[in-house]
Design a protein around this motif. Structure first.
Motif, PDB file in Angstrom:
ATOM      1  N   GLY A   6      -3.637  -4.276  -2.063  1.00 31.10           N
ATOM      2  CA  GLY A   6      -2.751  -3.448  -2.323  1.00 31.10           C
ATOM      3  C   GLY A   6      -2.566  -3.099  -3.864  1.00 31.10           C
ATOM      4  O   GLY A   6      -3.139  -3.495  -4.547  1.00 31.10           O
ATOM      5  N   MET A   7      -1.492  -2.698  -4.244  1.00 32.58           N
ATOM      6  CA  MET A   7      -1.040  -2.071  -5.671  1.00 32.58           C
ATOM      7  C   MET A   7      -0.451  -3.080  -6.106  1.00 32.58           C
ATOM      8  O   MET A   7       0.391  -4.147  -5.895  1.00 32.58           O
ATOM      9  N   GLY A  54      -1.816   4.351   3.578  1.00 41.30           N
ATOM     10  CA  GLY A  54      -2.082   3.969   2.380  1.00 41.30           C
ATOM     11  C   GLY A  54      -0.699   4.394   1.664  1.00 41.30           C
ATOM     12  O   GLY A  54      -0.938   5.234   0.440  1.00 41.30           O
ATOM     13  N   SER A  55       0.595   4.492   1.968  1.00 41.71           N
ATOM     14  CA  SER A  55       1.716   5.024   1.369  1.00 41.71           C
ATOM     15  C   SER A  55       2.176   4.234   0.078  1.00 41.71           C
ATOM     16  O   SER A  55       2.852   4.728  -0.674  1.00 41.71           O
ATOM     17  N   SER A  56       1.709   2.782  -0.111  1.00 47.54           N
ATOM     18  CA  SER A  56       1.994   1.961  -1.297  1.00 47.54           C
ATOM     19  C   SER A  56       3.397   2.009  -1.382  1.00 47.54           C
ATOM     20  O   SER A  56       4.036   1.936  -0.521  1.00 47.54           O
ATOM     21  N   ASP A  85       2.556   4.087   6.633  1.00 43.47           N
ATOM     22  CA  ASP A  85       1.556   3.050   6.720  1.00 43.47           C
ATOM     23  C   ASP A  85       0.861   2.316   5.528  1.00 43.47           C
ATOM     24  O   ASP A  85       0.524   3.017   4.803  1.00 43.47           O
ATOM     25  N   ASP A  86       0.705   0.960   5.458  1.00 44.34           N
ATOM     26  CA  ASP A  86      -0.056   0.282   4.358  1.00 44.34           C
ATOM     27  C   ASP A  86      -0.434  -1.137   4.740  1.00 44.34           C
ATOM     28  O   ASP A  86       0.022  -1.276   6.027  1.00 44.34           O
ATOM     29  N   LEU A  87      -1.255  -1.710   4.044  1.00 42.96           N
ATOM     30  CA  LEU A  87      -1.605  -2.958   4.478  1.00 42.96           C
ATOM     31  C   LEU A  87      -0.426  -3.891   4.454  1.00 42.96           C
ATOM     32  O   LEU A  87       0.333  -3.772   3.903  1.00 42.96           O
ATOM     33  N   SER A 120      -4.184  -1.570   9.075  1.00 46.20           N
ATOM     34  CA  SER A 120      -5.300  -0.847   8.140  1.00 46.20           C
ATOM     35  C   SER A 120      -5.611   0.058   8.923  1.00 46.20           C
ATOM     36  O   SER A 120      -5.756   0.499  10.235  1.00 46.20           O
ATOM     37  N   ALA A 121      -5.769   1.312   8.235  1.00 44.74           N
ATOM     38  CA  ALA A 121      -6.185   2.658   8.501  1.00 44.74           C
ATOM     39  C   ALA A 121      -7.364   2.663   8.903  1.00 44.74           C
ATOM     40  O   ALA A 121      -7.737   3.895   9.755  1.00 44.74           O
ATOM     41  N   PHE A 137      -4.000   9.699   1.442  1.00 43.31           N
ATOM     42  CA  PHE A 137      -4.086   9.989  -0.072  1.00 43.31           C
ATOM     43  C   PHE A 137      -4.413   8.855  -0.794  1.00 43.31           C
ATOM     44  O   PHE A 137      -3.699   7.772  -1.054  1.00 43.31           O
ATOM     45  N   GLU A 144     -12.995  -1.676   3.912  1.00 41.89           N
ATOM     46  CA  GLU A 144     -12.242  -2.589   4.741  1.00 41.89           C
ATOM     47  C   GLU A 144     -12.249  -4.006   4.504  1.00 41.89           C
ATOM     48  O   GLU A 144     -11.514  -4.839   4.582  1.00 41.89           O
TER      49      GLU A 144
HETATM   50  C1  LIG Z   1      -3.880   4.136  -5.134  1.00 41.55           C
HETATM   51  S1  LIG Z   1      -2.655   3.692  -3.579  1.00 41.55           S
HETATM   52  C2  LIG Z   1      -2.356   5.317  -2.963  1.00 41.55           C
HETATM   53  C3  LIG Z   1      -0.813   5.274  -2.828  1.00 41.55           C
HETATM   54  C4  LIG Z   1      -0.395   6.878  -2.520  1.00 41.55           C
HETATM   55  N1  LIG Z   1      -0.921   7.094  -1.418  1.00 41.55           N
HETATM   56  C5  LIG Z   1      -0.840   7.734  -3.566  1.00 41.55           C
HETATM   57  O1  LIG Z   1      -1.412   8.420  -3.265  1.00 41.55           O
HETATM   58  O2  LIG Z   1      -0.211   7.402  -4.653  1.00 41.55           O
HETATM   59  C6  LIG Z   1      -3.806   3.110  -2.532  1.00 41.55           C
HETATM   60  C7  LIG Z   1      -3.137   2.192  -1.151  1.00 41.55           C
HETATM   61  O3  LIG Z   1      -3.903   2.303  -0.221  1.00 41.55           O
HETATM   62  C8  LIG Z   1      -3.523   1.006   0.495  1.00 41.55           C
HETATM   63  N2  LIG Z   1      -4.666   0.622   1.161  1.00 41.55           N
HETATM   64  C9  LIG Z   1      -6.013   0.228   1.006  1.00 41.55           C
HETATM   65  N3  LIG Z   1      -6.712  -0.013   2.129  1.00 41.55           N
HETATM   66  C10 LIG Z   1      -5.783   0.361   2.990  1.00 41.55           C
HETATM   67  C11 LIG Z   1      -6.262   0.388   4.345  1.00 41.55           C
HETATM   68  N4  LIG Z   1      -7.342   0.133   5.054  1.00 41.55           N
HETATM   69  N5  LIG Z   1      -5.395   0.783   5.237  1.00 41.55           N
HETATM   70  C12 LIG Z   1      -4.094   1.204   4.783  1.00 41.55           C
HETATM   71  N6  LIG Z   1      -3.753   1.390   3.460  1.00 41.55           N
HETATM   72  C13 LIG Z   1      -4.727   0.878   2.713  1.00 41.55           C
HETATM   73  C14 LIG Z   1      -3.250   0.058  -0.588  1.00 41.55           C
HETATM   74  O4  LIG Z   1      -2.860  -1.130  -0.153  1.00 41.55           O
HETATM   75  C15 LIG Z   1      -2.441   1.022  -1.500  1.00 41.55           C
HETATM   76  O5  LIG Z   1      -1.097   0.876  -1.513  1.00 41.55           O
END
Ligand SMILES: C[S@@+](CC[C@H](N)C(=O)[O-])C[C@H]1O[C@@H](n2cnc3c(N)ncnc32)[C@H](O)[C@@H]1O
Length: 361
Positions: A6-7, A54-56, A85-87, A120-121, A137, A144
């Protein structure tokens, strides 16, 4: 194991991600217009269920969720489930703090309920046929799993940028192949999971960093990361094997690659209709400020913050523990900032944002 954890948390990603918001913004009108076409609620339907993946830490995700809910509210008063959702390794505490700043909900419309999902998405996240709207986004470009193949002469699964050549930095088409295959497979799994989860008529907006025929979002950022790591190797501050083993685990797709699973796989072709597909060279706030001010130090600082927010967790996890203890991470980002300030042309950054809007058939 996911290829990223993640971030950078604690509010750092939120403070350094205006660029990602800008990259998503242009595609929200597609979804806002499509929401008018959602099927009318059934007799037994008690809510609209919206999932962002991937909401971070949430600042950008809450902003887009507010836009989606506002579009829904133009047509209906039914309660809304806003799901994020996020990791599992994500900073969900910060997400909840952002959802309720000063104890007032950040999602401002009435009758909106929030929940977070860790997972994971690329896999299933909610029960079958329960989602009406799904968004993602700047997230599904992360692999993965970290592909097992090595890429010894660059840090990214992509041809190095011809505008930033460096001796010894190279990637062959054969080396790229396993990464292209994994990115394709990941996307097939993402679409299959959403096909199971969305109701007929449901909408899926997929946006991610990508590439077009002129630029890749991975260039600039990975060139400066690669140069800084190689400088450290040449100064004997990092072992050569570290550079050979290190990979930034993201793939920058073209729009053709984003659509390929839907066009090629019969089950996905019968599950989705592609309503829109496009790439844009999104406005980059730190570039716009640089164009106005000409202040290359300020540009290098903002660029480094942006880059650090999504690369530091991966870099820190890959570095030997004793070097992390010696603050090598800070030193690498200081080097990156210096390289950027000294060579703005070499590390030009273009945010190629690619997106598709799909309807579940
Ligand atoms: C660059 S951030 C984007 C955050 C936000 N959506 C935005 O646009 O600012 C990417 C996010 O995707 C998450 N991520 C990466 N792989 C993922 C997965 N397989 N399933 C869910 N989230 C994931 C990361 O943990 C991180 O929080």
């Amino acid at each position: 194991m996911p290829a990223t954890t993640g971030m950078k948390g604690g509010g750092y990603y939120d403070a350094n991600s205006r660029e990602q918001r800008s990259a998503s913004d242009s595609f929200l009108p597609w979804l806002e217009a499509a929401i008018a076409d959602l099927p009318a609620p059934t007799e037994s339907q008690s809510s609209w269920n919206v999932l962002d993946m991937g909401s971070s830490e949430g600042a950008n995700a809450i902003y887009t969720m507010n836009r989606v809910v506002a579009a829904l509210r133009q047509h209906t008063d039914l309660p809304v489930w806003a799901l994020f959702d996020d990791l599992p390794t994500n900073d969900f505490n910060q997400l909840f703090l952002n959802l309720f700043p000063d104890q007032t909900p950040a999602l401002t419309a009435p009758d909106v309920y929030t929940a977070a999902i860790g997972g994971s998405a690329f896999g299933r996240l909610v029960p079958p046929r329960t989602l009406h709207v799904a968004t993602t986004f700047n997230a599904i470009g992360f692999f993965e799993n970290k592909p097992q193949t090595q890429l010894p002469h660059f840090v990214l699964a992509m041809q190095p940028n011809p505008r930033a050549p460096r001796e010894g930095v190279a990637v062959t088409p054969e080396e790229l192949q396993p990464f292209q295959q994994q990115a394709h497979q990941d996307l097939c799994e993402f679409y299959s999971a959403r096909a199971a989860e969305l109701v007929p008529g449901g909408k899926l907006l997929v946006q991610v960093f990508g590439r077009n025929e002129n630029h890749s979002t991975g260039h600039g950022i990975c060139d400066v990361l690669s140069d800084a790591l190689l400088d450290f190797v040449e100064a004997d501050l990092l072992p050569q094997t570290f550079y050979e083993d290190f990979l930034f685990p993201a793939y920058y797709r073209s729009t053709q690659e984003l659509a390929a699973p839907i066009e090629q796989i019969p089950e996905l072709a019968s599950a989705f209709r592609i309503e829109h597909l496009a790439d844009i060279n999104a406005p980059v706030p730190f570039n716009d400020e640089f164009a106005r001010s000409g202040d290359r130090k300020a540009w290098a600082k903002s660029y480094t913050g942006f880059l650090r927010a999504f690369t530091e967790p991966v870099l820190a996890a890959a570095l030997p523990a004793e070097l992390v203890a010696e603050q090598i991470v800070d030193k690498i980002y200081q080097r990156i900032e210096q390289l950027l300030a000294d060579n703005p042309e070499r590390y030009e950054f273009h945010f190629i944002s690619i997106a598709a809007l799909l309807t579940r058939l």
